[in-house]
Scaffold this motif. Structure first.
Motif, PDB file in Angstrom:
ATOM      1  N   TYR A  62      54.005  48.040   5.047  1.00  0.00           N
ATOM      2  CA  TYR A  62      54.421  49.273   5.714  1.00  0.00           C
ATOM      3  C   TYR A  62      54.298  49.092   7.227  1.00  0.00           C
ATOM      4  O   TYR A  62      53.385  48.424   7.723  1.00  0.00           O
ATOM      5  CB  TYR A  62      53.543  50.447   5.276  1.00  0.00           C
ATOM      6  CG  TYR A  62      53.841  50.928   3.881  1.00  0.00           C
ATOM      7  CD1 TYR A  62      54.684  52.015   3.661  1.00  0.00           C
ATOM      8  CD2 TYR A  62      53.293  50.283   2.774  1.00  0.00           C
ATOM      9  CE1 TYR A  62      54.972  52.454   2.371  1.00  0.00           C
ATOM     10  CE2 TYR A  62      53.574  50.714   1.486  1.00  0.00           C
ATOM     11  CZ  TYR A  62      54.417  51.797   1.298  1.00  0.00           C
ATOM     12  OH  TYR A  62      54.712  52.217   0.026  1.00  0.00           O
ATOM     13  N   ALA A  63      55.227  49.718   7.955  1.00  0.00           N
ATOM     14  CA  ALA A  63      55.172  49.745   9.417  1.00  0.00           C
ATOM     15  C   ALA A  63      56.030  50.909   9.889  1.00  0.00           C
ATOM     16  O   ALA A  63      57.072  51.193   9.287  1.00  0.00           O
ATOM     17  CB  ALA A  63      55.664  48.434  10.022  1.00  0.00           C
ATOM     18  N   GLY A  64      55.602  51.571  10.926  1.00  0.00           N
ATOM     19  CA  GLY A  64      56.371  52.705  11.433  1.00  0.00           C
ATOM     20  C   GLY A  64      56.372  53.897  10.515  1.00  0.00           C
ATOM     21  O   GLY A  64      57.157  54.829  10.703  1.00  0.00           O
ATOM     22  N   GLY A  65      55.526  53.902   9.477  1.00  0.00           N
ATOM     23  CA  GLY A  65      55.465  55.017   8.543  1.00  0.00           C
ATOM     24  C   GLY A  65      56.383  54.882   7.352  1.00  0.00           C
ATOM     25  O   GLY A  65      56.592  55.852   6.609  1.00  0.00           O
ATOM     26  N   PHE A  66      56.947  53.677   7.116  1.00  0.00           N
ATOM     27  CA  PHE A  66      57.783  53.483   5.935  1.00  0.00           C
ATOM     28  C   PHE A  66      57.648  52.050   5.423  1.00  0.00           C
ATOM     29  O   PHE A  66      57.139  51.163   6.114  1.00  0.00           O
ATOM     30  CB  PHE A  66      59.257  53.821   6.208  1.00  0.00           C
ATOM     31  CG  PHE A  66      59.838  53.174   7.443  1.00  0.00           C
ATOM     32  CD1 PHE A  66      60.195  51.830   7.453  1.00  0.00           C
ATOM     33  CD2 PHE A  66      60.057  53.917   8.582  1.00  0.00           C
ATOM     34  CE1 PHE A  66      60.742  51.233   8.573  1.00  0.00           C
ATOM     35  CE2 PHE A  66      60.600  53.336   9.726  1.00  0.00           C
ATOM     36  CZ  PHE A  66      60.945  51.994   9.713  1.00  0.00           C
ATOM     37  N   ALA A  74      52.237  59.968  -1.122  1.00  0.00           N
ATOM     38  CA  ALA A  74      51.997  61.271  -0.507  1.00  0.00           C
ATOM     39  C   ALA A  74      50.826  61.244   0.472  1.00  0.00           C
ATOM     40  O   ALA A  74      50.849  61.922   1.505  1.00  0.00           O
ATOM     41  CB  ALA A  74      51.747  62.316  -1.595  1.00  0.00           C
ATOM     42  N   LEU A  75      49.789  60.480   0.162  1.00  0.00           N
ATOM     43  CA  LEU A  75      48.564  60.502   0.958  1.00  0.00           C
ATOM     44  C   LEU A  75      48.598  59.551   2.149  1.00  0.00           C
ATOM     45  O   LEU A  75      47.940  59.792   3.167  1.00  0.00           O
ATOM     46  CB  LEU A  75      47.353  60.152   0.077  1.00  0.00           C
ATOM     47  CG  LEU A  75      47.024  61.118  -1.065  1.00  0.00           C
ATOM     48  CD1 LEU A  75      45.880  60.561  -1.902  1.00  0.00           C
ATOM     49  CD2 LEU A  75      46.658  62.492  -0.519  1.00  0.00           C
ATOM     50  N   TRP A  76      49.366  58.465   2.048  1.00  0.00           N
ATOM     51  CA  TRP A  76      49.222  57.393   3.026  1.00  0.00           C
ATOM     52  C   TRP A  76      50.488  57.003   3.783  1.00  0.00           C
ATOM     53  O   TRP A  76      50.400  56.597   4.940  1.00  0.00           O
ATOM     54  CB  TRP A  76      48.690  56.129   2.323  1.00  0.00           C
ATOM     55  CG  TRP A  76      47.211  56.111   2.146  1.00  0.00           C
ATOM     56  CD1 TRP A  76      46.504  56.509   1.045  1.00  0.00           C
ATOM     57  CD2 TRP A  76      46.237  55.676   3.098  1.00  0.00           C
ATOM     58  NE1 TRP A  76      45.168  56.348   1.240  1.00  0.00           N
ATOM     59  CE2 TRP A  76      44.965  55.822   2.502  1.00  0.00           C
ATOM     60  CE3 TRP A  76      46.308  55.159   4.382  1.00  0.00           C
ATOM     61  CZ2 TRP A  76      43.783  55.488   3.147  1.00  0.00           C
ATOM     62  CZ3 TRP A  76      45.134  54.825   5.035  1.00  0.00           C
ATOM     63  CH2 TRP A  76      43.887  54.989   4.432  1.00  0.00           C
ATOM     64  N   ALA A  82      41.760  60.563  -1.122  1.00  0.00           N
ATOM     65  CA  ALA A  82      41.558  61.720  -2.000  1.00  0.00           C
ATOM     66  C   ALA A  82      40.145  62.264  -1.854  1.00  0.00           C
ATOM     67  O   ALA A  82      39.931  63.487  -1.793  1.00  0.00           O
ATOM     68  CB  ALA A  82      41.839  61.330  -3.446  1.00  0.00           C
ATOM     69  N   ALA A  83      39.151  61.373  -1.786  1.00  0.00           N
ATOM     70  CA  ALA A  83      37.766  61.813  -1.621  1.00  0.00           C
ATOM     71  C   ALA A  83      37.587  62.533  -0.287  1.00  0.00           C
ATOM     72  O   ALA A  83      36.880  63.550  -0.198  1.00  0.00           O
ATOM     73  CB  ALA A  83      36.832  60.607  -1.711  1.00  0.00           C
ATOM     74  N   GLU A 139      53.207  57.934   5.466  1.00  0.00           N
ATOM     75  CA  GLU A 139      53.623  58.281   6.827  1.00  0.00           C
ATOM     76  C   GLU A 139      52.587  57.897   7.876  1.00  0.00           C
ATOM     77  O   GLU A 139      52.916  57.771   9.062  1.00  0.00           O
ATOM     78  CB  GLU A 139      53.926  59.781   6.899  1.00  0.00           C
ATOM     79  CG  GLU A 139      55.172  60.191   6.119  1.00  0.00           C
ATOM     80  CD  GLU A 139      55.516  61.651   6.309  1.00  0.00           C
ATOM     81  OE1 GLU A 139      54.763  62.341   7.038  1.00  0.00           O
ATOM     82  OE2 GLU A 139      56.521  62.108   5.741  1.00  0.00           O
ATOM     83  N   SER A 140      51.335  57.722   7.463  1.00  0.00           N
ATOM     84  CA  SER A 140      50.282  57.382   8.429  1.00  0.00           C
ATOM     85  C   SER A 140      50.188  55.888   8.702  1.00  0.00           C
ATOM     86  O   SER A 140      49.468  55.467   9.605  1.00  0.00           O
ATOM     87  CB  SER A 140      48.927  57.892   7.927  1.00  0.00           C
ATOM     88  OG  SER A 140      48.510  57.177   6.776  1.00  0.00           O
ATOM     89  N   LEU A 141      50.928  55.076   7.930  1.00  0.00           N
ATOM     90  CA  LEU A 141      50.842  53.621   8.098  1.00  0.00           C
ATOM     91  C   LEU A 141      51.828  53.187   9.180  1.00  0.00           C
ATOM     92  O   LEU A 141      52.904  52.667   8.901  1.00  0.00           O
ATOM     93  CB  LEU A 141      51.113  52.919   6.767  1.00  0.00           C
ATOM     94  CG  LEU A 141      50.094  53.237   5.661  1.00  0.00           C
ATOM     95  CD1 LEU A 141      50.473  52.534   4.368  1.00  0.00           C
ATOM     96  CD2 LEU A 141      48.686  52.843   6.088  1.00  0.00           C
ATOM     97  N   VAL A 142      51.428  53.396  10.418  1.00  0.00           N
ATOM     98  CA  VAL A 142      52.296  53.085  11.549  1.00  0.00           C
ATOM     99  C   VAL A 142      52.185  51.613  11.922  1.00  0.00           C
ATOM    100  O   VAL A 142      53.193  50.916  12.068  1.00  0.00           O
ATOM    101  CB  VAL A 142      51.951  53.984  12.751  1.00  0.00           C
ATOM    102  CG1 VAL A 142      52.795  53.588  13.963  1.00  0.00           C
ATOM    103  CG2 VAL A 142      52.182  55.441  12.397  1.00  0.00           C
ATOM    104  N   GLN A 143      50.979  51.121  12.075  1.00  0.00           N
ATOM    105  CA  GLN A 143      50.788  49.699  12.352  1.00  0.00           C
ATOM    106  C   GLN A 143      51.061  48.892  11.080  1.00  0.00           C
ATOM    107  O   GLN A 143      50.836  49.369   9.970  1.00  0.00           O
ATOM    108  CB  GLN A 143      49.366  49.439  12.837  1.00  0.00           C
ATOM    109  CG  GLN A 143      49.045  50.051  14.191  1.00  0.00           C
ATOM    110  CD  GLN A 143      49.935  49.524  15.300  1.00  0.00           C
ATOM    111  OE1 GLN A 143      50.337  48.355  15.292  1.00  0.00           O
ATOM    112  NE2 GLN A 143      50.270  50.388  16.260  1.00  0.00           N
TER     113      GLN A 143
END
Length: 662
Positions: A573-577, A534-536, A488-489, A538-542
């Motif tokens: 989380y992995a792969g964005g979910f 909302a913020l994180w 957010a910052a 989908e970006s958490l792939v690893q």
């Protein structure tokens, strides 16, 4: 044969098949070969297209036979549209490309005309140059317009040989079955005693050279479904599949008993047969069974799709999974990997002293998760019941009873939406360990997923889309509130404090600044969870552990000793979910009652997913439950990651589908 997207395997297979067809047509024109001879001497097409692709073979053969068979009708059409050019005066390659394309435009209406023209232009550019490409494009575009303009005229349609309608194809297959019955063939025999599966033959002998197979005769008896039938004079070929591998079968009339060869003449694509014979390699080095006997096993009464390199219609793949398994080899491999995943999970837990148990799937209360349940009714007991949304509360009752390590691989049912990551019926692993907590489970989860990945894929690095996921420990770890504050910052360009996330009004104001919509009436904890998603997410792939959740969204978790507004919980989380959810289990019956009452208040405000009061579970806690850690892992999502599948429907054999209007 479906075209597929440019760059896809289906697209490449179709391109190779067109090139093979062009080369065989050139052999007919330049070398005087018949179409049948060209196909045979071209190595039954396998040398020019992807090995093990009978659908591409069939497509190329159809182009050759169709183009050659209609040449007298096609050439005048080309001459009428090529202005001053005449087919016999064109460059031979251009003429053959045009013939092949006009054949498709006239007689294969299932292929869009724009696709046919684009493919022909591509061939002309590759084999004759840019000028030929422009010439072919102009001629075909003129022919396309004439065909489309005349398509409504009966006299124009009558010039095109009619293709067999579906009912005619069905009738032909039934006629073949009746002919087999007239031969005294058992149409549905009780068994077939094979010595090898097709996969076993390919694994054991498929790499052997011709000299090895000729030196020591290897007899076999196998069976499978017919995926291709080709006849070239006295030489006939079948391609058999057992669902895991394919093998060619060589059929000669003088090598079979007369009745067996008559059976061969009544076979259709999709039929099941058994063959006996010996292994050899053809002149084109194809690993093959030279058949000495042929046994009919079952008739395929409905034609298999002709336009496939794998089944391209997604809806049919899910609705008719049996058909998908027949024609799409990768589908079977996905579900073999799923089976290995379940076995690896069981091996891991069993080796650590866990006991596999079973808990009720119909429950008087829907508990263990925040979700809307399916409702049913038991007639004899006149009792309302709910399909299980989670087994959690029953598994923790077993901890009370003294079973210190338990797990269940369970089917859960949630009356919610459907997406690429959600199916109303899904499979979860849930396991509980007494005298443990969420930190210990993090380490155990890292170990388990690394071991499962190795057993299923052969390593800890797994390809998923454009990314390579690493299941090597340690995984990244993010505190939920800290992660929200950080992102957010960054987005707002100002400092954000955790205190804002603990105050409902401040948290809602922060969401407003970020443009994230929040449901009315929810507290600071739910706002924080919504912001994180909302913020994180989908970006958490690893693989990443997100830990320390607000108490408001975790009614069954134990609070941190120094922070009652936070519980000891993590999600992986992995792969964005989300892949897993775990926490230190709440075992204080008074606090559990307070949490349930809080959930009841949420339900009265309209939250249909809020947890119900479960008096029996509280009673169980009052008997005493040791400190424990518990975790749930989404098996379907784990299989998605391990098989590079991007929809949950791809890893569920029979996913729920909307009712189809007939």
């Amino acid at each position: 044969m479906a075209g597929g997207e440019p760059g896809s395997e289906a697209y490449r297979a179709r391109r190779r098949a067109r090139e093979a067809a062009l080369q065989m047509l050139y052999q007919c024109e330049a070398g005087g070969a018949t179409p049948e001879q060209a196909i045979l001497t071209h190595g039954q097409i396998e040398q020019a297209v992807q090995p093990g692709s009978p659908e591409a073979d069939a497509f190329a053969s159809r182009l050759v036979l169709g183009t050659a068979g209609h040449a007298e009708e096609i050439d005048p059409i080309i001459a009428a549209s090529a202005e001053h050019w005449r087919p016999e005066r064109m460059a031979l390659i251009d003429r053959l490309i045009l013939r092949m394309a006009v054949y498709q435009l006239r007689y294969e209406s299932d292929v869009p005309s724009v696709v046919v023209i684009d493919e022909a232009v591509e061939l002309a550019r590759r084999f004759s140059g840019a000028e030929s490409g422009r010439f072919v494009n102009g001629v075909l575009d003129a022919i396309r317009k004439k065909i489309e303009d005349s398509s409504l005229k009966p006299e124009a349609r009558s010039l095109i040989p009619s293709m067999p309608q579906e009912n005619e194809l069905l009738a032909q297959r039934r006629a073949n079955m009746e002919a087999l019955a007239a031969l005294g063939v058992d149409l549905y025999p009780h068994e077939f005693d094979r010595t090898d599966t097709v996969a076993q033959l390919v694994d054991a002998h498929g790499a052997k050279a011709k000299s090895e197979l000729d030196a020591v005769r290897i007899d076999t008896k196998t069976s499978g479904r017919i995926l291709a039938i080709r006849s070239f004079g006295k030489a006939n070929f079948l391609v058999l599949s057992d669902g895991r591998a394919r093998i060619q079968v060589y059929i000669r009339e003088d090598s079979l008993p007369p009745r067996d060869f008559r059976i061969f003449t009544r076979l259709d694509l999709g039929d099941f047969v058994g063959v006996s014979g010996h292994l050899f390699r053809t002149r084109t080095d194809e690993f093959t069974i030279w058949a000495s006997s042929l046994t009919f096993l079952a008739k395929c009464l409905i034609p298999l799709p002709e336009k496939w390199h794998g089944l391209q219609d997604i809806e049919i793949r899910y609705r008719q999974r049996y058909l998908d398994l027949i024609v799409t080899p990768d589908t079977g491999r996905v579900f073999e990997a799923r089976s290995r995943t379940l076995a690896a999970v069981r091996d891991f837990l069993n080796a650590r002293g866990y006991l596999e148990v079973e808990t009720p799937m119909m429950q008087p209360l829907a508990g263990g998760a925040l979700a809307r349940p399916f409702v049913t009714h038991h007639n004899a007991l006149d009792m309302k019941l709910f399909l299980r949304i989670a087994p959690e509360l029953y598994l923790k009752r077993l901890l009370v009873g003294g079973m210190e390590r338990v797990y269940e691989i369970n089917r859960n049912f949630r009356n919610e939406g459907i997406s690429t990551q959600h199916n109303p019926e899904f499979t979860m692993l849930e396991f509980y360990q007494a005298y443990s907590n969420y930190l210990e489970l993090m380490t155990m989860t890292e170990e388990m997923l690394a071991e499962v990945a190795r057993k299923v894929t052969g390593g800890e690095d797994v390809r998923y889309g454009d990314q390579t996921l690493s299941f090597r420990a340690p995984f990244r770890r993010l505190p939920m509130r800290g992660a929200v504050v950080e992102e957010a910052a960054r987005r707002l360009g100002r400092s954000v404090s955790e205190a804002e996330l603990r105050d409902t009004d401040a948290a809602r104001a922060l969401a407003g600044e970020l443009g994230i919509e929040i449901e009315p009436g929810v507290g600071a904890g739910k706002v924080t969870a919504a912001l994180f998603e909302a913020l994180w997410e989908e970006s958490l792939v690893q693989p990443t552990f997100v830990y320390d959740f607000p108490t408001e969204v975790s009614p069954l978790s134990k609070q941190k000793p120094d922070d009652p507004d936070t519980v000891e919980r993590f999600e992986l989380y992995a792969g964005g979910f989300e892949l897993a959810n775990a926490f230190s289990e709440l075992n204080d019956p008074a606090e559990q009652r307070r949490r349930f009452e809080q959930q009841l208040a949420e339900r009265q405000k309209g939250d249909v997913e809020a947890h119900a009061m479960d008096e029996d579970y509280i009673r169980a806690l009052e008997y005493g439950m040791p400190p424990a850690g518990g975790e749930g892992v989404g098996i379907d999502r784990l299989v998605m990651l391990l098989t590079d599948s991007h929809s949950i429907r791809d890893v569920i054999l029979f996913p729920l589908m909307r009712a189809r209007k007939e």
